[in-house]
Design a protein around this motif. Structure first.
Motif, PDB file in Angstrom:
ATOM      1  N   PRO A   1       0.790  -1.228   0.000  1.00 17.96           N
ATOM      2  CA  PRO A   1       0.000   0.000   0.000  1.00 17.96           C
ATOM      3  C   PRO A   1       0.829   1.288   0.000  1.00 17.96           C
ATOM      4  CG  PRO A   1      -0.085  -1.060   2.148  1.00 17.96           C
ATOM      5  CD  PRO A   1       0.577  -2.020   1.216  1.00 17.96           C
ATOM      6  N   THR A   2       2.114   1.184   0.339  1.00 13.73           N
ATOM      7  CA  THR A   2       2.901   2.419   0.441  1.00 13.73           C
ATOM      8  C   THR A   2       3.706   2.717  -0.821  1.00 13.73           C
ATOM      9  OG1 THR A   2       4.800   1.280   1.377  1.00 13.73           O
ATOM     10  CG2 THR A   2       3.169   2.097   2.930  1.00 13.73           C
ATOM     11  N   MET A   3       3.508   1.933  -1.875  1.00 16.83           N
ATOM     12  CA  MET A   3       4.298   2.148  -3.082  1.00 16.83           C
ATOM     13  C   MET A   3       3.422   2.488  -4.270  1.00 16.83           C
ATOM     14  SD  MET A   3       7.299  -0.539  -3.642  1.00 16.83           S
ATOM     15  CE  MET A   3       8.552  -0.691  -2.419  1.00 16.83           C
TER      16      MET A   3
ATOM     17  N   TYR B   1      -1.323   5.016  -6.221  1.00 17.85           N
ATOM     18  CA  TYR B   1      -1.121   3.996  -5.192  1.00 17.85           C
ATOM     19  C   TYR B   1      -2.241   2.962  -5.304  1.00 17.85           C
ATOM     20  CZ  TYR B   1       2.313   7.022  -3.014  1.00 17.85           C
ATOM     21  OH  TYR B   1       3.420   7.774  -2.758  1.00 17.85           O
TER      22      TYR B   1
ATOM     23  N   HIS C   1      -4.483   1.829  -3.350  1.00 18.27           N
ATOM     24  CA  HIS C   1      -5.818   2.110  -2.817  1.00 18.27           C
ATOM     25  C   HIS C   1      -6.602   3.068  -3.694  1.00 18.27           C
ATOM     26  CE1 HIS C   1      -3.805   5.692  -1.194  1.00 18.27           C
ATOM     27  NE2 HIS C   1      -5.000   6.223  -1.104  1.00 18.27           N
ATOM     28  N   GLN C   2      -5.937   3.663  -4.674  1.00 21.03           N
ATOM     29  CA  GLN C   2      -6.659   4.575  -5.561  1.00 21.03           C
ATOM     30  C   GLN C   2      -7.230   3.869  -6.782  1.00 21.03           C
ATOM     31  OE1 GLN C   2      -3.108   7.137  -5.770  1.00 21.03           O
ATOM     32  NE2 GLN C   2      -4.410   8.809  -5.075  1.00 21.03           N
TER      33      GLN C   2
ATOM     34  N   ARG D   1     -10.464  17.773   0.167  1.00 19.49           N
ATOM     35  CA  ARG D   1      -9.851  19.084  -0.037  1.00 19.49           C
ATOM     36  C   ARG D   1     -10.769  20.207   0.428  1.00 19.49           C
ATOM     37  NH1 ARG D   1      -5.462  18.451  -3.431  1.00 19.49           N
ATOM     38  NH2 ARG D   1      -5.362  16.392  -4.332  1.00 19.49           N
ATOM     39  N   GLY D   2     -11.393  19.987   1.613  1.00 10.29           N
ATOM     40  CA  GLY D   2     -12.206  21.032   2.188  1.00 10.29           C
ATOM     41  C   GLY D   2     -13.582  21.186   1.564  1.00 10.29           C
TER      42      GLY D   2
END
Lengths: 572, 332
Positions: free
Chosen positions: A108-110, A145, A147-148, A343-344
């Motif tokens: 997941p971190t790559m 990544y 998860h996207q 993003r708000g």
């Protein structure tokens, strides 16, 4: 010809040592696969098929827990199973693999690019590799990544990763089991084309005969660590000679399966439940097993008056209801929106859009659709687990008490530190029927319901973790019907189960429906299972019900593009 | 990533504001009259009134708070009631002392954590013995470890390491207050080595517990990473175990370790108060305990604010580091 043979497994035996016991996972298995051929290894949980998949790529840890004898020859190099130091050279060059769970099989971190570039050598080569598995805009995907990406995309990335080193042998271990049916068809197509281009040999591990027939040239059927039948795919599927293969084939349900009868071969637990029901109905004791095998057993035999509702709940007084017009579940213009912040800014996801439908007394309705179609949200709202933003849900019904839900993951839906008896008692105590009952009375109710779902008194004291997946699902169903609900809500109750277990759970749900007279809402993405249980099938997409089709001639009558895609996704 | 950092900095300001408010309120509701502390018990009524005006205690409460915040932002915390000197002057030598010690303690924590993590997973007797020893060390309070280490390294091993103070030579006049850095800036290996020797024992005492906890979380993270499906994928692609640990497992295991480090850093700040006492370290901790003794509220407030700010800043840094390590934090 010897030089085209990529994999030869001879007399492979694998044993696991644990808690003082030695378990033989695989026993004396021999296989060969030629270049360009695909061998399907088919079997249910615990058949040893995944152990073989792990053994031929040398990823069974050599920590002394597992031991193996026999030999494995890959591309002309002979290797001792598990312990051979040469596995580190074979792995990742001659043999690679695609695994089941695309959600967790990628770091997941790559970024995809960072993972892929290592095996392709350059970003350009990675783009080409992604394009080969039919990923568009590959350049952008490289920067993402895991998860996207969607499940189907991740599995394509897995295939690209596995084929990047140019392997001679590819192991595919249930590569589409975790995917939605329609995505499954796409990914199988991609996999098939990619391996044809690559020309490698494939060992395809699966529990699904339909998928195996679709993908493989040859099939080996495994049971309890032994290959029981092997041969060309068409022969094994079309003219199975081994009784186990025949049973597996009989457990398969398609869009042609007869809906009025139990499916599969007679099963002891279900037969016992059926006899139980017949006794309760005072019907002449007919030979259930015989009638089932002869195809003479129909569900109608179990349809009783509403009296059965009273009988199963331990209440002898009979309420006869002839004509019921009131719906058991009425969902009226339900809307649901989930809001997230990105993003708000607020991002609204309109999951359900003015959904209305009814389930009549004793009717079964299936809701089909892919992940994200809103079907599970609708089920949770119908079950009162979530509330609708607008609209109404009426689950009052005529008979039974409220709604009960049976979830996909029965193991997770049962509180692990409670015994089965406590789990059932918990439900009884929260109903009107259960008010003022003594422990002993509740225990008797629990026991008779457990017998109804094909379990016996021995599980009363067991905790969920001590039971098998099929038993857990039966306990979950028993908890739901111990006091019959007016509507039983089933959320993919069979998709995590082996074929034969799934088959018996479907039979059980049908039996309960006819004998207890409860209505059923069955949520699934498997059209064949939907058709088997339901009288009507509602097709959902994008938060709306786009089509309602009578179940009997589902394959012919379904009209929407989306519905047709689901039909095509059921691999015959 | 930039917007993420911006958001974190924004919430940092908010947290600091409320911390200030809390400290200020505590000072107001505490049952001690600062004027009395300032002028003494036997002062005349006129002297008390004059002092009240001098300290700004006649102003309405909001005005007092505004001037307190305004001063704190510029590093002006008012005058110490006990010594009558500006608190900022008194802190100018003590703050670097504590920060230097905290920095070393944190570094040691990470060193201990990472090196123990690799020992933790050792199978068999050695691993079991190590686990036992370090567990005992982690469960002992820091002052006990502090006294024990003085006993061992100073008394029994014949003054192998110094057990009090920051340096055998005293500060440089034009120094930064960070002695190791001062030594390097003045190109004096003797001075630098001496400062490091003085730092070792207190830093060790403050970091053993945190380091062992960190090791445990890191080791668990690595071992669960190694049994994860993506580690299996890496194995199937021919990666060796060492590569899998370096390339995949460490990064995945560091998220929980970083979260823990943030919490441990907070505990460390408070354990420094005790450790500084044991090693006669002239830092914020010893300043705080003497200020509490005489009810010198402005001094207490100043130290609380600074320690709080250090804690909040550390946490923010960890949050940012977490986001850098795990894309799921910053992209979802």
């Amino acid at each position: 010809m010897a030089d085209t043979t990529v994999l030869t497994v001879s007399d492979l035996t694998v044993t696991y040592r644990g808690r003082g016991r030695v378990v033989t996972a695989v026993s004396d298995v021999s296989l060969t696969i030629d270049a360009g051929r695909c061998l399907g290894l088919v079997g249910e949980s615990g058949s040893g098929k995944s152990t073989i998949g792990a053994a031929v790529q040398g990823i069974i840890p050599a920590d002394g827990v597992a031991e193996a004898t026999g030999s494995i020859v890959i591309a002309g190099r002979e290797l001792a199973p598990i312990t051979d130091p040469a596995w580190t050279q074979v792995r990742g060059s001659d043999v690679t693999s695609v695994f089941q769970d695309p959600m967790r099989s990628l770091d997941p971190t790559m970024t995809i690019g960072r993972m892929l570039n290592r095996y392709t050598g350059s970003a350009e080569a990675s783009v080409a590799a992604l394009e080969r598995v039919q990923i568009r805009r590959a350049g952008e995907v490289l920067k993402k990544y895991p998860h996207q990406l969607s499940g189907g995309m991740r599995q394509r990335v897995m295939i690209a990763l596995a084929l990047a080193p140019g392997p001679r042998l590819l192991i595919a271990d249930e590569p589409t089991t975790a995917l939605d049916v329609s995505v499954q068809a796409e990914v199988l197509g991609v996999l098939r084309e990619s391996i044809e281009d690559a020309g490698c040999a494939v060992l395809f591990v699966t529990h699904d005969l339909g998928v195996a027939r679709h993908m493989c040239d040859d099939i080996a059927v495994m049971k309890d660590g032994v290959v029981v039948e092997a041969g060309p795919a068409e022969d094994v599927i079309g003219r199975p000679s081994d009784p186990y293969t025949q049973r597996l084939m009989a457990s398969r349900i398609t869009l042609e399966t007869d809906r009025s009868r139990p499916v599969g071969a007679p099963e002891r637990a279900v037969v016992a439940s059926m006899e139980d029901v017949l006794r309760g109905l005072d019907r002449p004791a007919l030979d259930v097993t015989g009638a089932w095998s002869d195809g003479a057993l129909t569900w109608e035999a179990f349809t009783g008056p509403t009296a059965a509702v009273g009988a199963a709940s331990g209440h002898p007084e009979v309420r006869l209801v002839e004509h019921v017009t009131r719906a058991s579940l009425a969902v009226n213009e339900v809307n649901k929106t989930y809001s997230t912040r990105a993003r708000g800014r607020r991002v609204d996801n309109h999951v359900l859009k003015d959904v209305s439908f009814e389930i009549g007394y004793r009717e079964a309705v299936a809701l089909v659709g892919e992940s994200g179609s809103g079907k599970s949200t609708l089920l949770r709202i119908a079950g009162g687990i979530e509330t609708a933003d607008t609209g109404t849900v009426d689950a009052q019904g005529v008979a039974g008490e409220g709604t009960q839900v049976v979830f996909q993951d029965a193991g997770a839906s049962l509180t692990p530190w409670r015994t089965v008896e406590e789990l059932l008692r918990e439900r009884i105590e929260h109903t009107i029927t259960g008010r003022g009952l003594s422990r002993a009375q509740m225990r008797a109710m629990a026991l008779s319901t457990l017998e109804l779902v094909g379990l016996d008194a021995s599980v009363l004291a067991a905790r969920p973790t001590q039971l098998s997946g099929g038993q857990q699902q039966r306990v979950a169903i028993a908890r739901a019907v111990v006091v019959p609900p007016s509507v039983l809500l089933c959320d993919e109750p069979t998709s995590a189960l082996d074929v034969s277990v799934a088959c018996s759970v479907l039979n059980l749900i049908n039996l309960l429906r006819h004998s207890l007279g409860i209505s059923i809402m069955f949520v699934t993405h498997d059209l064949a299972a939907a058709r088997l249980i339901a009288d009507r099938v509602l097709v959902m997409t994008g938060g709306e019900i786009v089509e309602t089709v009578p179940a009997e001639r589902l394959a012919q009558d379904i009209t929407t593009d989306y519905g047709r895609r689901l039909v095509d996704a059921v691999l015959a | 990533m930039l917007s993420f950092v911006g958001k974190r900095l924004g919430s940092l300001v908010v947290v600091l504001f409320f911390l200030t408010l809390l400290v200020f309120t505590l000072g107001k509701v505490a049952d001690s009259d600062p004027v009395r502390t300032y002028v003494g018990v036997n002062a005349s009524v006129e002297a008390v009134e004059a002092a009240r005006e001098e300290l700004g205690l006649d102003d309405p409460i909001p005005v007092q708070f505004a001037s307190f915040v305004g001063g704190a932002v510029q590093g002006d915390f008012g005058v110490s009631l006990a010594s009558k000197r500006p608190i900022s002057d008194e802190l100018s030598t003590r703050l670097p002392a504590t920060l230097e010690l905290a920095g070393w303690a944190l570094t040691l924590t990470v060193l201990i954590g990472v090196s123990l993590a690799s020992l933790y997973s050792r199978p068999g007797r050695i691993g079991a013995v190590l686990r036992f020893v370090f567990f005992s060390a982690a469960s002992a309070p820091s002052f006990l470890i502090a006294m024990l280490s003085v006993l061992v390294f100073y008394k029994w091993l014949g003054g192998m390491l110094p057990a009090a103070g920051r340096s055998s030579y005293g500060p440089y006049d034009d120094g930064t207050g960070f002695y190791v850095i001062d030594g390097i800036l003045h190109a004096s290996p003797t001075y630098t080595w001496d400062a490091i020797q003085h730092l070792l024992l207190p830093a060790l005492a403050a970091s053993v517990g945190a380091g062992v906890a960190l090791a445990r979380v890191l080791a668990d993270g690595i071992s669960s990473s190694l049994s994860s499906p993506w580690a299996r994928t890496a194995r199937a692609l021919g990666e060796r175990e060492g590569t899998i640990v370096r390339r995949h497992a460490l990064r995945n295991a560091s998220s929980p370790a970083l979260s823990l480090l943030a919490v441990q850093a907070g505990f460390m700040v408070s354990s420094l108060v005790v450790v500084e006492q044991v090693f006669s370290w002239n830092g914020l901790g010893s300043y705080l305990s003497s200020a509490i003794g005489v009810g010198d509220f402005p001094a207490i407030a100043a130290v609380c604010l600074i320690l709080g700010a250090v804690y909040v800043v550390l946490n923010t840094l960890v949050d940012v580091a977490l986001a850098a390590v795990d894309p799921r934090v910053r992209l979802s």
